[in-house]
Design a protein around this motif. Structure first.
Motif, short mmCIF file in Angstrom:
data_model
loop_
_atom_site.label_atom_id
_atom_site.label_comp_id
_atom_site.label_asym_id
_atom_site.label_seq_id
_atom_site.Cartn_x
_atom_site.Cartn_y
_atom_site.Cartn_z
N ASP A 164 -11.84 9.88 9.23
CA ASP A 164 -11.45 11.29 9.03
C ASP A 164 -12.10 12.18 10.08
OD1 ASP A 164 -9.64 11.26 6.93
OD2 ASP A 164 -11.19 11.32 5.38
N GLU A 165 -13.39 11.91 10.35
CA GLU A 165 -14.11 12.71 11.35
C GLU A 165 -13.51 12.52 12.74
OE1 GLU A 165 -18.32 11.88 11.08
OE2 GLU A 165 -18.29 12.49 8.97
N ILE A 223 -9.39 0.15 -3.56
CA ILE A 223 -8.59 1.38 -3.74
C ILE A 223 -8.28 1.99 -2.37
CG2 ILE A 223 -8.64 3.76 -4.63
CD1 ILE A 223 -10.29 2.73 -7.01
N ARG A 224 -9.30 1.99 -1.50
CA ARG A 224 -9.11 2.56 -0.16
C ARG A 224 -7.99 1.84 0.58
NH1 ARG A 224 -14.17 2.10 2.03
NH2 ARG A 224 -14.86 4.13 1.33
N GLU A 225 -7.93 0.53 0.41
CA GLU A 225 -6.87 -0.25 1.07
C GLU A 225 -5.51 0.01 0.44
OE1 GLU A 225 -7.57 -4.47 1.45
OE2 GLU A 225 -9.52 -4.08 2.34
N ILE A 226 -5.45 -0.04 -0.88
CA ILE A 226 -4.16 0.11 -1.58
C ILE A 226 -3.55 1.49 -1.33
CG2 ILE A 226 -3.09 0.21 -3.88
CD1 ILE A 226 -5.24 -1.89 -4.75
N TRP A 227 -4.41 2.50 -1.33
CA TRP A 227 -3.90 3.86 -1.15
C TRP A 227 -4.12 4.39 0.27
CZ3 TRP A 227 -5.50 6.37 -6.50
CH2 TRP A 227 -4.57 6.00 -7.46
N MET A 228 -4.47 3.47 1.17
CA MET A 228 -4.59 3.80 2.60
C MET A 228 -5.44 5.06 2.84
SD MET A 228 -0.61 2.95 3.42
CE MET A 228 -0.61 3.05 5.18
N ILE A 229 -6.61 5.07 2.24
CA ILE A 229 -7.50 6.23 2.36
C ILE A 229 -8.45 6.01 3.53
CG2 ILE A 229 -9.33 7.57 1.21
CD1 ILE A 229 -7.88 6.64 -1.44
N PRO A 230 -8.41 6.89 4.52
CA PRO A 230 -9.31 6.72 5.67
C PRO A 230 -10.77 6.88 5.24
CG PRO A 230 -7.65 8.43 6.07
CD PRO A 230 -7.59 8.10 4.63
N LYS A 262 -14.08 6.13 -9.13
CA LYS A 262 -14.14 5.19 -7.99
C LYS A 262 -13.38 5.77 -6.80
CE LYS A 262 -12.85 1.73 -10.66
NZ LYS A 262 -12.33 0.39 -11.04
N PRO A 265 -13.79 0.60 -5.20
CA PRO A 265 -13.47 1.66 -4.23
C PRO A 265 -12.91 1.11 -2.91
CG PRO A 265 -15.55 2.16 -5.29
CD PRO A 265 -15.15 0.78 -5.76
N CYS A 297 -14.34 6.98 -2.43
CA CYS A 297 -13.69 6.37 -1.26
C CYS A 297 -13.95 7.17 0.01
CB CYS A 297 -12.19 6.26 -1.49
SG CYS A 297 -11.77 4.94 -2.64
N ASP A 301 -14.77 8.10 5.90
CA ASP A 301 -15.29 9.38 6.41
C ASP A 301 -15.31 9.37 7.94
OD1 ASP A 301 -15.64 10.39 3.89
OD2 ASP A 301 -17.74 9.80 3.74
N PRO A 309 0.82 -1.23 0.00
CA PRO A 309 0.00 0.00 0.00
C PRO A 309 0.85 1.27 0.00
CG PRO A 309 -0.57 -1.48 1.81
CD PRO A 309 0.71 -1.96 1.24
N ILE A 310 0.24 2.33 -0.45
CA ILE A 310 0.88 3.65 -0.48
C ILE A 310 -0.08 4.64 0.19
CG2 ILE A 310 1.12 5.58 -2.10
CD1 ILE A 310 2.94 4.03 -3.73
#
Lengths: 271, 188
Positions: free
Chosen positions: B161-162, B149-156, A27, B146, A31, B158, A2-3
């Motif tokens: 984030d809150e 993608i959230r896992e691969i790019w480590m996107i928190p 997509k 999605p 997220c 909502d 991961p990045i």
């Protein structure tokens, strides 16, 4: 491996977004609200949007990315193409109208390449038109189909002609007999299948390159008046093609001093 | 004008050329510079290779260093790991004096280093390599959902984030209260 994408500085994030195609970027926008905000603040894209009624298409340098809507969670973001489309994805929306406006905002698109009014309610089309007017989006081509689903075309016309249409306005739908409308803005090309309401005054005000009026009510005197003006230097500098079908054009009075039918004058004819 | 064109006095002797057209115009001697990363390992790089980096090119273009001066004053890039700098230097050497082809097989492919590589390349302002690296990053999520993608790019999410925002506000509030208390103590 991961990045942590959001740890990139803003300019780098934008560089990564630049390299994403519309499917991946869309997509990604789903997220989180934060990443969606980040994508939306990434500046306007030179992509174009196409509304075909049953599909919303993002056009990137001529390559089409087809977005279809679904309310079934099992089908969200599927790329199988049951209708045979290549480059296809399903997105979670009730209808294509909301999906269209969402794509417009997500990608900050400024130009709609083609808007086809075919399937949908008057309310949906009104919402779409108002959305485009509010955002001051350029629409290159508008087509109003003659399908029975297109309702209240008289009211719709008032909204649609307020849009910033630049290249072509084509209306195949018939208007009710009492319909009256004043076109204030003219795209380069207009084709109106039911043009009885298009008066000589509007024709004299037009700035088009090509005009096709079917079902017109214009008379010999109107055509004569227009041609007299067109002959004058500097009048209608853009106009290259004029085609008028009117049952009021007859062989009773002259047009430019000639009684119709006038034929074989170079490649031009009035018949 | 680059340092190479200016011809620093200590540059390496020119290689003999065989091409008849280049025999007419004598080759300008190449100058070299030195860079090191966090690991202090010094890399010798030609000015021609360094031209890919807008940052370094801007630094060296008016220096006019001799070979000795350049050697004695390597450019320190303490924010770049040694192995990352090595990758960048290798790439610059491979592409000295030529543009990057659209599909460049010589580019670094280690996914685990990609994050640091992108940051380094962005810092050094190597436009072509940056575009390629960002393309590599973008390719990581090609065809993914999605959630993936959230896992691969480590996107928190909502909610995450809150929670983080609340935590940050709470911390800021505590710090402000601490400062106020300290100021009141000082006043007494």
């Amino acid at each position: 491996m991961p990045i942590a994408l959001l740890k990139f500085p803003t300019d780098l994030l934008r560089e990564v977004f630049q390299q994403c195609d519309p499917f991946e970027l869309y997509k990604l926008s789903k997220c989180s609200k934060r990443i969606q905000k980040s994508i939306r603040s990434g500046g306007t894209k030179n992509w174009k949007l196409i509304f075909r009624g049953n599909l919303v298409i993002v056009s990137v340098d001529g390559l089409h990315y087809n977005f279809d809507v679904t309310e079934n969670p099992d089908e969200y973001f599927k790329t199988e193409n049951p209708r045979g489309y290549e480059n296809y994805i399903t997105i979670p929306f009730d209808d294509n109208f909301d999906a269209f406006l969402d794509l417009l905002d997500t990608f900050r698109i400024r130009i709609v390449e083609y808007l086809r009014i075919e399937f949908g309610s008057f309310e949906q089309f009104s919402k779409l038109a108002r959305g485009l007017i509010e955002r001051n989006i350029e629409i290159e081509e508008v087509l109003i189909e003659s399908t029975p689903q297109v309702k209240k075309v008289d009211k719709l016309m008032t909204l649609l002609t307020q849009m910033n249409t630049t290249q072509k306005f084509k209306c195949l739908k018939k208007f009710p007999p009492k319909f009256r409308h004043q076109m204030d803005k003219f795209p380069k090309n207009i084709l109106i299948y039911s043009s009885f309401w298009f008066t000589i005054d509007q024709l004299l005000e037009s700035t088009c390159v090509r005009i096709e009026l079917h079902g017109s009510m214009l008379k010999n005197q109107d055509i004569d008046l227009f041609f007299q003006k067109w002959k004058r230097s500097g009048s209608f500098p853009n106009l290259r093609w004029l085609e008028i079908f009117s049952k009021n054009i007859d062989d009773k009075s002259p047009i430019l001093g000639m009684i119709p039918p006038i034929e074989n004058y170079g490649n031009r004819s009035i018949s | 004008m680059s340092s190479t064109e200016q011809g620093t006095s200590s540059a390496a002797p020119a290689e003999p050329t065989t091409a008849p057209e280049s025999a007419a115009a004598p080759e300008v001697p190449e100058s070299f510079y030195y860079v090191h990363g966090k690991d202090k390992v010094v890399h010798k790089v030609s000015a021609g290779a360094l031209q890919h980096s807008a940052l370094i090119h801007g630094m060296i273009s008016n220096l006019g260093y001799t070979e000795e001066q350049a050697k004695a004053n390597p450019f320190p890039f303490e924010n770049i790991d040694g192995d990352i700098l090595q990758m960048v230097v290798d790439w610059c050497n491979q592409h000295k004096g030529k543009p990057t082809p659209p599909e460049d097989t010589n580019l670094p492919k280690q996914k685990e280093k990609l994050f640091d590589l992108v940051l380094a390349v962005n810092y050094l302002e190597i436009k072509e390599l940056l575009t390629y690296c960002c393309k590599q990053v973008a390719m990581m999520v090609k065809g993914k959902s999605p959630e993936e993608i959230r896992e691969i790019w480590m996107i928190p999410t909502d909610a995450e984030d809150e929670a983080a925002e609340k935590e940050a506000k709470k911390r800021a509030g505590k710090e402000a209260a601490g400062e106020t208390a300290a100021a009141a103590g000082d006043a007494k």
